[in-house]
Design an enzyme around this catalytic site. Structure first.
Site: not given
Ligand code: NAP
Length: 283
Positions: A50, A94, A117
């Site tokens: 990412k 994460q 997200d």
């Protein structure tokens, strides 16, 4: 006849190019903060990817790596400091978090304006209401892939296998939205006679985390099959679809890997751009 391959790597490159151009036109550099707790190799690898993606499109990566000895209070304090930091446009924690750390609580601490997200209850609520907002990356990646290949959703029968809040449920909402206009069925582990349900689908999405679950008998000839699954097996990473068998029945199919995974990563960049523009009143 063999199905058309929906190449997520190729479409992700198109999305990244779009983001890169839009970022270059901005008068500031958007910032994406990543928080990685513990030493899980898969999580490290995902976050590395990412951050690399962000660098490739001109998004600044602000990385925080924490030991798994930290507690929820320290994690909350870090997220709150990133919420308050004007140079940070997006925050990604994460998941899963190690030990007793609570991932849902961490996500709920993120300022919804920086929820790239798309998993904060505010973002999921906006999706449920059909209002604009930041959408979860994997479901929006699936929608973008369908759109790219001109696979019409309006009037289609879509079946999603998997009801998680990360993939199945938000994807069901996106396919139901006005404009997408699919008729949606969401199957799960308690669904009776899964092949009978899935073989009704014009668009079949497998998001179960069960290697090779979807076989030729699950698929209506000519259907579009999207494999979200990522399963670590002795043979390496495999999807939820028995690709070798289903490719002979389906009309279109994603490979796994190389299908939904790259799209998920690309949509994180698109969300970061969008969050940056929205926070600064551009776009
Ligand atoms: P999850 O939270 O474990 O949910 C799995 C869902 O599949 C559950 O609803 C479960 O039903 C259902 N299910 C499991 N086995 C089934 C079976 N045999 N028949 C029918 N339904 C079954 O997983 P997730 O987070 O949604 O992820 C799903 C998969 O996608 C995983 O392989 C994950 O690694 C992958 N993934 C990939 C990406 C990507 O970018 N490619 C992103 C996210 C996730 P119940 O609810 O009844 O338990």
């Amino acid at each position: 006849m063999s199905a058309r391959i929906l190449d997520g790597t190729e479409v992700a490159a198109v999305v990244k190019e779009e983001v890169s151009k839009a970022v270059a036109d901005l008068a500031y550099q958007p910032g994406l903060a990543t928080i990685l707790v513990g030493d899980d190799p898969a999580s490290h690898s995902y976050v590395r990817g990412k951050r690399r993606d962000a660098g490739q499109v001109g998004i600044r990566s602000i990385h925080h790596e924490l030991p798994d000895s930290i507690d929820q209070i320290e994690l909350t304090a870090l997220i709150e400091s990133l919420n308050a930091d004007d140079d940070v446009d997006g925050i990604l924690v994460q998941l899963p978090l190690p030990g007793d750390l609570n991932g849902e609580s961490a996500v709920e601490t993120i300022d919804p304006a920086k929820d790239v997200d798309g998993l904060h209850p505010f973002s999921l609520g906006k999706l449920m209401l059909g209002q604009p907002g930041l959408r979860p990356c994997t479901p929006s990646g699936v929608m973008r892939l369908l759109d790219h290949y001109d696979i019409g959703t309006a009037g289609s029968r879509a079946v999603i296998v998997g009801r998680s809040y990360l993939v199945g449920r938000p994807l069901a909402m996106l396919l139901l939205e006005r404009g997408a206009d699919s008729t949606v069925t969401v199957a799960h582990s308690r669904t009776v006679d899964l092949p009978a349900v899935t073989s009704e689908a014009d668009i079949l999405v497998a998001a179960a985390g069960s290697p090779g679950l979807i076989k030729a008998e699950h698929v209506r000839p000519g259907a579009t099959v999207i494999d979200v699954g990522v399963n670590r097996t002795d043979d390496g990473l495999v999807g939820d679809v028995d690709f070798g068998a289903v490719v002979e029945v389906a009309g279109a199919i994603t490979p796994a890997p190389g299908g939904v995974g790259p799209m998920t990563r690309a949509m994180l960049l698109a969300n970061t751009l969008r969050a940056a523009e929205a926070r600064r009143g551009v776009g």
